[in-house]
Design a protein around this motif. Sequence first.
Motif, short mmCIF file in Angstrom:
data_model
loop_
_atom_site.label_atom_id
_atom_site.label_comp_id
_atom_site.label_asym_id
_atom_site.label_seq_id
_atom_site.Cartn_x
_atom_site.Cartn_y
_atom_site.Cartn_z
N UNK A 1 1.80 8.93 -6.10
CA UNK A 1 2.45 10.24 -5.96
C UNK A 1 3.36 10.53 -7.14
N UNK A 2 4.12 9.47 -7.58
CA UNK A 2 4.99 9.67 -8.74
C UNK A 2 4.18 9.97 -9.99
N UNK A 3 3.05 9.29 -10.13
CA UNK A 3 2.20 9.57 -11.28
C UNK A 3 1.73 11.01 -11.28
N UNK A 4 1.38 11.49 -10.07
CA UNK A 4 0.93 12.88 -9.97
C UNK A 4 2.07 13.85 -10.28
N UNK A 5 3.27 13.52 -9.78
CA UNK A 5 4.41 14.39 -10.07
C UNK A 5 4.75 14.35 -11.55
N UNK A 6 4.71 13.14 -12.15
CA UNK A 6 4.99 13.03 -13.58
C UNK A 6 3.97 13.82 -14.39
N UNK A 7 2.71 13.74 -13.97
CA UNK A 7 1.68 14.51 -14.68
C UNK A 7 1.95 16.01 -14.57
N UNK A 8 2.41 16.44 -13.39
CA UNK A 8 2.72 17.86 -13.21
C UNK A 8 3.91 18.28 -14.07
N UNK B 1 0.83 -1.21 0.00
CA UNK B 1 0.00 0.00 0.00
C UNK B 1 0.86 1.25 0.00
N UNK B 2 2.01 1.18 0.71
CA UNK B 2 2.91 2.33 0.69
C UNK B 2 3.49 2.53 -0.71
N UNK B 3 3.81 1.39 -1.35
CA UNK B 3 4.32 1.48 -2.72
C UNK B 3 3.26 2.03 -3.66
#
Length: 782
Positions: free
Chosen positions: A272-279, A264-266
């Motif tokens: 979070x990485x997907x959100x950062x990549x999208x940004x 779940x942490x992963x």
Amino acid sequence: MTQAARYPEFPSTTKGNPTRFDPSPGGIDLTTFLNLSGELLCIIDRNAKIAWCNEAFDRTLGFRRGELIGVSMEDLAHPDDWERRQAVREQLLDGKEVTGQRLRYRTAQGGWRWLEWTSHWDGERKLCFGAARDITVAREAEEALREHEALSRAILWHSSSIIFVKDVMGRYTVVNGEFCRVARIGDPSEIIGRTAAEVWPDHVSTISANEAELFRGGSPHVIDETMTTPSGTFHYLMIRALLRDEDGAPAGLVGIGTNITDRKQAEFELQSRDLRLAAIMAASPDIIGIVDTDARITQMSAAEKTILGYQHESCPPDEILSRVHPDDLESVTEAFTGIRRGEKRQVNARFRIAHEDGHYVTVDTRTRAAMDEEGRFVGAAVVARDTSAKLEAQARLRAAMETAENASRAKSEFLSRMSHELRTPLNSVLGFAQLLAMDELAAPRAEWVEYILGAGHQLLQLIDEVLDIARIETGHLEMTPEPVSVKGLVAEAVGTVEPSARAGQVSVVVACDRRDVVVQADRSRIGQVLGNLLSNAVRYNRPGGRVEVRVERGPTRWARIVVADTGKGISPESLSRVFEPFERLGAETNNLGDTGVGLALSKRLVEDMGGRLEVDSVPDVGSTFSIGLPIADAPDTGVVVPASVKAVTRTQTIFGGRFRVMLIEEDLANLQLVERVLARRPRVEVLASMHGSLAIELAREHRPGLILLDLRLPDIEGTEVLRRLRSDAATASIPVAVISAQAPARSVRRVLDGHVVGYLAKPLDVRALLALVDRARAGTGV
């Protein structure tokens, strides 16, 4: 000899008298009988060589019948079995029969077979009798089973999941490494045979309700469980299943728990990485694309719309390639194909891609492959930057630089041409004037000639100074820094102004220490600067005035050459304009002949040598100019004879007692001048040519005693003429002197390294020309 006849009697395995075997008892050949055996039989002599073997032995190792006879068993045995073979040998020599020894032997095809031996040593006959069976298949099966068991144990023990097995009483019978780690148990034996309640007193029961349901015949179930252990509280996805014996009765249960806390942490971190990549993809000014294994773009950043005018959510490779410029398509396809095949991890490419409105945009791309642990291609990231504007700017810059370089070359050629074109006619003026001055002319003609010479030398100085300033501005003025003696430099410069100082009633005083100072400078250029300063100090002085030259050594490695005069000085408002080109500071009202170029040129020359030129002046008191230069180490005082002035063996013929001089010169007036000058020497004959190619042929034919070569000729360069003369054995020994209107810079230094005997600059110094000819002639005896 047959195999049966080789050993007519075989030893018996029973004790007592040996039994004799008839090789053909009852008409049956014993060898044939032994060859029918499926067991591998052989006899080995005292040298470990095969003395006899049956067909099964040959067949198993893949050799033809009789091919193994005489072959050493050492050559057939596997090197890694050496220690075991040594042990067998020792046991046999002790009289023991060895049974069950497993060894590897090479086959004819290069493989290895496992043989299990029973061996006996006959000490009397010095022979070893062996029987073996091929256990290769069984051995491979055993190895596979062991590897499978080891792999299973390794998987069980090193699994990242918790794995345990309980019996029907709830006692642990198997636990893996992850179970022990989480439970803080150092050794599995601490828990094997015990129940959960015995291991952890806080545990509510030996068998949980879920486990009891399984024992009642329930189906496997998956439950999220929270476990509190000495290592902390974890969330597990727990799978439990019933184990049954051969009769189908419940024998225990197995549990496998996956720590979903980390998962779940992963998942959270991945989100979070997907959100950062999208940004990043939304904010990046470059196009960012994510590519899958089929080369399909699955995600594209918003910059695509800005740069190319359209936006893809996803698209197949064919659609993207259809927009690539046809001339770039092959290289782009090849680059990405190398990425997909795993041949390259990263590819940088520049190509053109169509914009929505039809024009092409040039992009620089960097493609980075993503590989799994086995090195297989699983996708790629592509970053593309619009470089169209940058490339256009670079193209404009290259065009501008090319224009500037062409202009610089044109200026350089212009300066070279102007130096030649201005000096060539001036050569005739000063040359013929010098000839006239050498004659005894009646007044006022002698005075007129002096006026011509004075004006000509003044014009020559102006030409040199203007061209030097132009060379400095275009970067074509060359310097040759070297250690220069200041005392010698000052002495030479003072000697040049002494005649004018005496005429103007000005005294020149030199104040230098006994210890010489050596500075780093271009010898000729610093002499030119010092001569200019001394000339001005004398010219602008007053009758009865004084010029002082002194050398000062600074506290650091710096020296100053000071020229101080007692002239009328320079006003403060004019002092700032002293070093401006063509600024005469009122000299245009007098008749001193100042052009306003010398000081400007001097300052630039000193600065280009890494020094500085400064001035201080007081009206009606005088002016002080100082040259600051870095101090250098003293030069080597050893005398070195340059290659350019080394003696050349001359073998030319003297025609009729006359010394022949060949002049290679493009200007007719200069030809006539040299002919008139050399006419003053008896028995000197001038052979002239205005073309370099013709001159070379004339030199081969007439073998002159001296060649005077101009560097600028209408057909070929003078340097090429010199090269051809030196490469021809017929003309290689003829002395050559260079006459040129060019300043002695790079081109002149290049020919001076070509074994020439002298250099004369235009306008010619008539006396220097005569002295050069006299030196060349002196070696011939004419």
